[in-house]
Design a protein around this motif. Structure first.
Motif, mmCIF file in Angstrom:
data_model
loop_
_atom_site.group_PDB
_atom_site.id
_atom_site.type_symbol
_atom_site.label_atom_id
_atom_site.label_comp_id
_atom_site.label_asym_id
_atom_site.label_seq_id
_atom_site.Cartn_x
_atom_site.Cartn_y
_atom_site.Cartn_z
ATOM 1 N N UNK A 1 0.791 -1.197 -0.141
ATOM 2 C CA UNK A 1 0.068 -0.113 -0.010
ATOM 3 C C UNK A 1 0.887 1.135 0.108
ATOM 4 N N UNK A 2 0.562 2.219 -0.850
ATOM 5 C CA UNK A 2 1.335 3.450 -0.959
ATOM 6 C C UNK A 2 1.375 4.130 0.516
ATOM 7 N N UNK A 3 2.418 4.710 0.982
ATOM 8 C CA UNK A 3 2.274 5.576 2.065
ATOM 9 C C UNK A 3 1.167 6.419 2.241
ATOM 10 N N UNK A 4 1.191 7.061 0.991
ATOM 11 C CA UNK A 4 -0.138 8.049 1.424
ATOM 12 C C UNK A 4 -1.518 7.571 1.546
ATOM 13 N N UNK A 5 -1.570 6.393 1.228
ATOM 14 C CA UNK A 5 -2.940 5.713 1.377
ATOM 15 C C UNK A 5 -2.924 4.710 2.613
ATOM 16 N N UNK A 6 -1.997 4.766 3.634
ATOM 17 C CA UNK A 6 -2.043 3.689 4.451
ATOM 18 C C UNK A 6 -2.936 4.036 5.502
ATOM 19 N N UNK A 7 -3.326 2.997 6.371
ATOM 20 C CA UNK A 7 -4.375 3.399 7.444
ATOM 21 C C UNK A 7 -5.798 3.401 7.178
ATOM 22 N N UNK A 8 -6.163 2.962 6.055
ATOM 23 C CA UNK A 8 -7.502 3.192 5.405
ATOM 24 C C UNK A 8 -7.912 2.042 5.105
ATOM 25 N N UNK A 9 -7.313 0.602 5.585
ATOM 26 C CA UNK A 9 -7.936 -0.545 5.421
ATOM 27 C C UNK A 9 -7.709 -1.184 3.779
ATOM 28 N N UNK A 10 -6.657 -0.470 3.108
ATOM 29 C CA UNK A 10 -6.446 -0.834 1.669
ATOM 30 C C UNK A 10 -5.761 -2.177 1.722
ATOM 31 N N UNK A 11 -4.937 -2.654 2.708
ATOM 32 C CA UNK A 11 -4.546 -4.164 2.386
ATOM 33 C C UNK A 11 -5.377 -5.316 2.544
ATOM 34 N N UNK A 12 -6.601 -4.974 3.336
ATOM 35 C CA UNK A 12 -7.727 -5.979 3.111
ATOM 36 C C UNK A 12 -8.249 -6.078 1.907
ATOM 37 N N UNK A 13 -8.380 -4.644 1.274
ATOM 38 C CA UNK A 13 -9.333 -4.479 0.053
ATOM 39 C C UNK A 13 -8.441 -5.358 -1.013
ATOM 40 N N UNK A 14 -6.899 -5.060 -1.067
ATOM 41 C CA UNK A 14 -6.138 -5.782 -1.879
ATOM 42 C C UNK A 14 -6.152 -7.323 -1.819
ATOM 43 N N UNK A 15 -6.421 -7.853 -0.391
ATOM 44 C CA UNK A 15 -6.435 -9.172 -0.437
ATOM 45 C C UNK A 15 -7.600 -9.722 -0.968
ATOM 46 N N UNK A 16 -9.010 -8.944 -0.729
ATOM 47 C CA UNK A 16 -10.139 -9.411 -1.305
ATOM 48 C C UNK A 16 -9.944 -9.328 -2.664
ATOM 49 N N UNK A 17 -9.377 -8.490 -3.514
ATOM 50 C CA UNK A 17 -9.363 -8.633 -4.811
ATOM 51 C C UNK A 17 -8.365 -9.850 -5.283
ATOM 52 N N UNK A 18 -7.377 -9.974 -4.414
ATOM 53 C CA UNK A 18 -6.572 -11.226 -4.744
ATOM 54 C C UNK A 18 -7.259 -12.392 -4.853
ATOM 55 N N UNK A 19 -8.192 -12.685 -3.743
ATOM 56 C CA UNK A 19 -9.064 -13.778 -3.648
ATOM 57 C C UNK A 19 -9.858 -13.691 -4.625
ATOM 58 N N UNK A 20 -10.512 -12.671 -5.094
ATOM 59 C CA UNK A 20 -11.495 -12.828 -6.110
ATOM 60 C C UNK A 20 -10.958 -13.204 -7.431
ATOM 61 N N UNK A 21 -9.830 -12.808 -7.964
ATOM 62 C CA UNK A 21 -9.122 -13.073 -9.249
ATOM 63 C C UNK A 21 -9.076 -14.392 -8.851
ATOM 64 N N UNK A 22 -8.221 -15.039 -7.890
ATOM 65 C CA UNK A 22 -8.091 -16.608 -7.703
ATOM 66 C C UNK A 22 -9.215 -17.296 -7.808
ATOM 67 N N UNK A 23 -10.536 -16.971 -7.278
ATOM 68 C CA UNK A 23 -11.669 -17.624 -7.371
ATOM 69 C C UNK A 23 -12.064 -17.572 -9.118
ATOM 70 N N UNK A 24 -11.886 -16.425 -9.615
ATOM 71 C CA UNK A 24 -12.523 -16.374 -11.271
ATOM 72 C C UNK A 24 -11.464 -17.312 -11.916
ATOM 73 N N UNK A 25 -10.133 -17.266 -11.616
ATOM 74 C CA UNK A 25 -9.387 -18.423 -12.248
ATOM 75 C C UNK A 25 -9.531 -19.753 -12.130
ATOM 76 N N UNK A 26 -10.610 -20.150 -11.059
ATOM 77 C CA UNK A 26 -10.920 -21.406 -10.771
ATOM 78 C C UNK A 26 -9.947 -22.293 -9.986
ATOM 79 N N UNK A 27 -9.256 -21.509 -9.112
ATOM 80 C CA UNK A 27 -8.200 -21.950 -8.305
ATOM 81 C C UNK A 27 -8.853 -22.159 -6.850
ATOM 82 N N UNK A 28 -8.658 -23.226 -6.114
ATOM 83 C CA UNK A 28 -9.253 -23.065 -4.795
ATOM 84 C C UNK A 28 -8.376 -22.650 -3.592
#
Length: 177
Positions: A100-127
């Motif tokens: 997360x860029x330092x200018x955007x830290x402290x806003x919960x973005x790490x969890x948002x990035x992890x949610x996106x990674x999980x979404x992409x993983x699911x769409x790729x059909x990976x368990x």
């Protein structure tokens, strides 16, 4: 409060911007994570698949005088033999270089990035979405534990002891199982 984000893929230049800013901030605090010379766009393009980069951008208009630059990034690999040598093909996507860029830290973005990674993983059909992290990084352990990753081992790779994590994801529809 987490801002609305849009994601692009394949932009090593934008990923380099986020990673370098994050690494420089950590280094200034005496907590080196990645050497900045290994975060140039050229290095990232040489060592990571171009389509693996996912970069987060704010959707809202920036405040006057602020840049509307990238606020986060991560890379997904289709295999990761150094850290997961016994995984069969197609079992997981492997998360690297979450930042997360330092200018955007402290806003919960790490969890948002992890949610996106999980979404992409699911769409790729990976368990599974899998990752490794330095065993000496308790703040990162807390991040992954709090998101729901389970610890599934420890390895010594490239002279570094890492904790292995995995997160089950649904094969269709995205999200967590």
């Amino acid at each position: 409060m987490t801002p609305n984000l849009s994601f692009t893929t394949g932009d090593a230049q934008a990923a380099s911007t986020v990673l370098t800013a994050s690494a420089t901030q950590l280094q200034a605090r005496g907590r080196t994570l990645w050497p900045p010379d290994r975060l140039t766009p050229e290095h990232l393009q040489r060592h990571y698949p171009p389509g693996g980069w996912h970069v987060a951008w704010p959707e809202a208009e920036p405040k006057p005088g602020l840049d509307r630059g990238p606020v986060g990034c991560f890379c997904l690999l289709t295999s990761d033999p150094p850290f997961w040598p016994h995984d069969p093909p197609g079992e997981a996507l492997y998360l690297h270089k979450l930042a997360v860029h330092p200018s955007a830290q402290g806003q919960g973005l790490a969890h948002t990035l992890l949610q996106e990674a999980a979404r992409v993983t699911a769409l790729a059909g990976r368990p599974w979405l899998k990752l490794d992290t330095d065993a000496a990084r308790p703040a990162l352990h807390h991040l992954y534990d709090s998101f729901g990753f389970e610890r599934c081992g420890q390895r010594d790779v490239f002279g570094l002891t890492v904790i292995l994590y995995r997160l089950p994801v649904r094969r269709a529809g995205g999200g967590l199982r």
